[in-house]
Design an enzyme around this catalytic site. Sequence first.
Site, PDB file in Angstrom:
ATOM      1  CD  GLU A 273      12.279   0.045  -1.103  1.00 46.71           C
ATOM      2  OE1 GLU A 273      11.854  -0.232  -2.214  1.00 46.71           O
ATOM      3  OE2 GLU A 273      11.775  -0.399  -0.054  1.00 46.71           O
TER       4      GLU A 273
ATOM      5  CG  HIS B  60       4.574   4.778  -1.877  1.00 48.01           C
ATOM      6  ND1 HIS B  60       5.337   5.562  -2.709  1.00 48.01           N
ATOM      7  CD2 HIS B  60       5.293   3.636  -1.680  1.00 48.01           C
ATOM      8  CE1 HIS B  60       6.456   4.921  -3.005  1.00 48.01           C
ATOM      9  NE2 HIS B  60       6.459   3.751  -2.389  1.00 48.01           N
TER      10      HIS B  60
ATOM     11  NE  ARG C  10       7.427   3.941   1.679  1.00 48.62           N
ATOM     12  CZ  ARG C  10       7.088   2.722   1.364  1.00 48.62           C
ATOM     13  NH1 ARG C  10       5.964   2.210   1.839  1.00 48.62           N
ATOM     14  NH2 ARG C  10       7.834   1.999   0.567  1.00 48.62           N
TER      15      ARG C  10
ATOM     16  CG  HIS D 159       1.815   2.187  -0.130  1.00 44.68           C
ATOM     17  ND1 HIS D 159       1.748   1.494  -1.320  1.00 44.68           N
ATOM     18  CD2 HIS D 159       2.936   1.739   0.499  1.00 44.68           C
ATOM     19  CE1 HIS D 159       2.779   0.669  -1.408  1.00 44.68           C
ATOM     20  NE2 HIS D 159       3.502   0.786  -0.321  1.00 44.68           N
TER      21      HIS D 159
ATOM     22  NE  ARG E 192       4.502  -0.692   4.987  1.00 47.44           N
ATOM     23  CZ  ARG E 192       5.103  -0.758   3.812  1.00 47.44           C
ATOM     24  NH1 ARG E 192       6.264  -1.365   3.680  1.00 47.44           N
ATOM     25  NH2 ARG E 192       4.559  -0.226   2.745  1.00 47.44           N
TER      26      ARG E 192
HETATM   27  C1  SIN Z   1       7.847   0.424  -3.029  1.00 45.19           C
HETATM   28  O1  SIN Z   1       8.391  -0.254  -3.885  1.00 45.19           O
HETATM   29  O2  SIN Z   1       8.099   1.608  -2.871  1.00 45.19           O
HETATM   30  C2  SIN Z   1       6.817  -0.214  -2.163  1.00 45.19           C
HETATM   31  C3  SIN Z   1       7.430  -1.136  -1.207  1.00 45.19           C
HETATM   32  C4  SIN Z   1       6.848  -0.938   0.152  1.00 45.19           C
HETATM   33  O3  SIN Z   1       5.823  -0.292   0.311  1.00 45.19           O
HETATM   34  O4  SIN Z   1       7.464  -1.411   1.116  1.00 45.19           O
END
Ligand code: SIN
Length: 535
Positions: free
Chosen positions: A118, A234, A280, A341, A376
């Site tokens: 991610e 998010h 993010r 988020h 975060r």
């Molecule tokens: C996501 O699956 O993008 C959310 C997980 C997160 O916010 O850490």
Amino acid sequence: MSTPISDVLIIGGGVAGLTLALEVADHRSVTLVRPAQDDQGASRWAQGGIAAVLSPDDDLDAHINDTLVAGDGLCDIEAVRFTVTHGPAAIQWLIDKGVPFTPEHDPAARYPYHLTREGGHNARRIIHADDATGRAVVDTLVDKVAQHPNITQRNDLTVVGLLQDPQGACRGAYGSDTNQQWHSLTARHTVLATGGASGLYRHTTTPAPSSGEGMMMAAELGARLMNLEFQQFHPTCLFDPEGPAFLISEAVRGEGGHLLNEAGERFMLALDKRAELAPRDVVARAIDAEIQRNSLGHVWLDIRHLGGKSIRHHFPTILAHCACRGIDITQQAIPVVPAAHYSCGGVATNLHGATNVANLYAIGETACTGLHGANRMASNSLLECLVFARSCAQALLADVAQQGQTTSGSEFQPPVQAAAAVLPKAVLRGIRQQMRTTMSQHVSIVRSATGLSTALAHLKSLLNSVEEIQGALTAPEGKRLHQTLQLAILTVLAAQHRHESRGLHYSTDWPSRQPEAVASSLAMKDLTDALATNR
Ligand code: SIN
């Protein structure tokens, strides 16, 4: 009115609260207050997974470094090191509890579970259960909690405040039941695991997020609140004006999804060398800027190039939800927008979840441990829930000083006794909507000094409106709305005090970073002072 006494009172039944309950219940009596509806709370909706150093090809320093980079200079290095170091054991604890993580089928792989990527992570380190990790973890832990004889669950109460003794220590909490009757729940140790404050905003990634009520309960007792200005948006929530809030996991970009603008171009390539996998704050700001420029009201997230088989394998939940909403993600790009988020700020705690108020702890999104800094990193939140719930459990079990001392329930009654007034629901709903609109307009991804002043004036007048409703502050919905507005005002104050742009706080008036990173810290007195000005 009942006044049960337990060793540990946990308010909140997400991953943090459930983990703590299970970790102390063999040795302590536990009361766990959970919402009646199981789909409330953010944990259950977490899709992507949990970040931890699990593969032999990864290492702790790399995870620490990625977290520090994403946190934009404001992380507490001790909190980061502590969390990352305890991550692998926390995951093993979940595996031992029976969480059905997705196995790795590649025979050449060096770890038995599939690890995805991610934003911000320079390695594959996200363990997951398909694309519904939160649900798998919560369901597993809820089952275990239900079987434990030392855990009493209460899902009939709305907790609205904490009980305090004359020395200032926390002695439990009070709340009202569905018949508007008040109850106190006394305890030696009280732990807030009540979630964050994304509910301050109009568009969110979960249907019923908390709005910072737990943070304000702690502040009412004298706890300090840190870094409230760092509210995470998010980057990719499904753009679906008529439908429910629905997250499109960052793992979609981790597995190769492309963000496209109105012209079908990958706009992240020109903005950051990490492209779609930048942290993010960077991606959400870029999407916000594209949306301001285009006529769509959203951008596109395209994963068609992964092929139907891979999409069905990795993202069954997202595929099914989008199909229900008329989008075949194997054939069409997904319309996405940023949405509130996660709250990086919260109740300031140490590495064991202890606040500055005796006997009061905070864990999970309610807390600000210093791990996330100004932004975060993806999938570090469930990790923090687990690691800090487990370290909080150790602190509570080690605290034998108070063992044997009983807390008499009758000494600690709720401040209000009479049945709560029935309030005008439509009026309260209207005030809440106005608050959300104000926060979304002026205190979201891009902020300005003028916008923050406008927000502050409006929020103060909404707070006045609640106070003018008869009985509002002694009825649960009124009291909770009041707490929410107070937290919104504190969030604006924190944003106004920060004369720079850093992480999730971007100001058009202060576009650069100050050379030194300083965490913000506010308390109830700051709110009182602000309200005394021009009221
Ligand atoms: C996501 O699956 O993008 C959310 C997980 C997160 O916010 O850490």
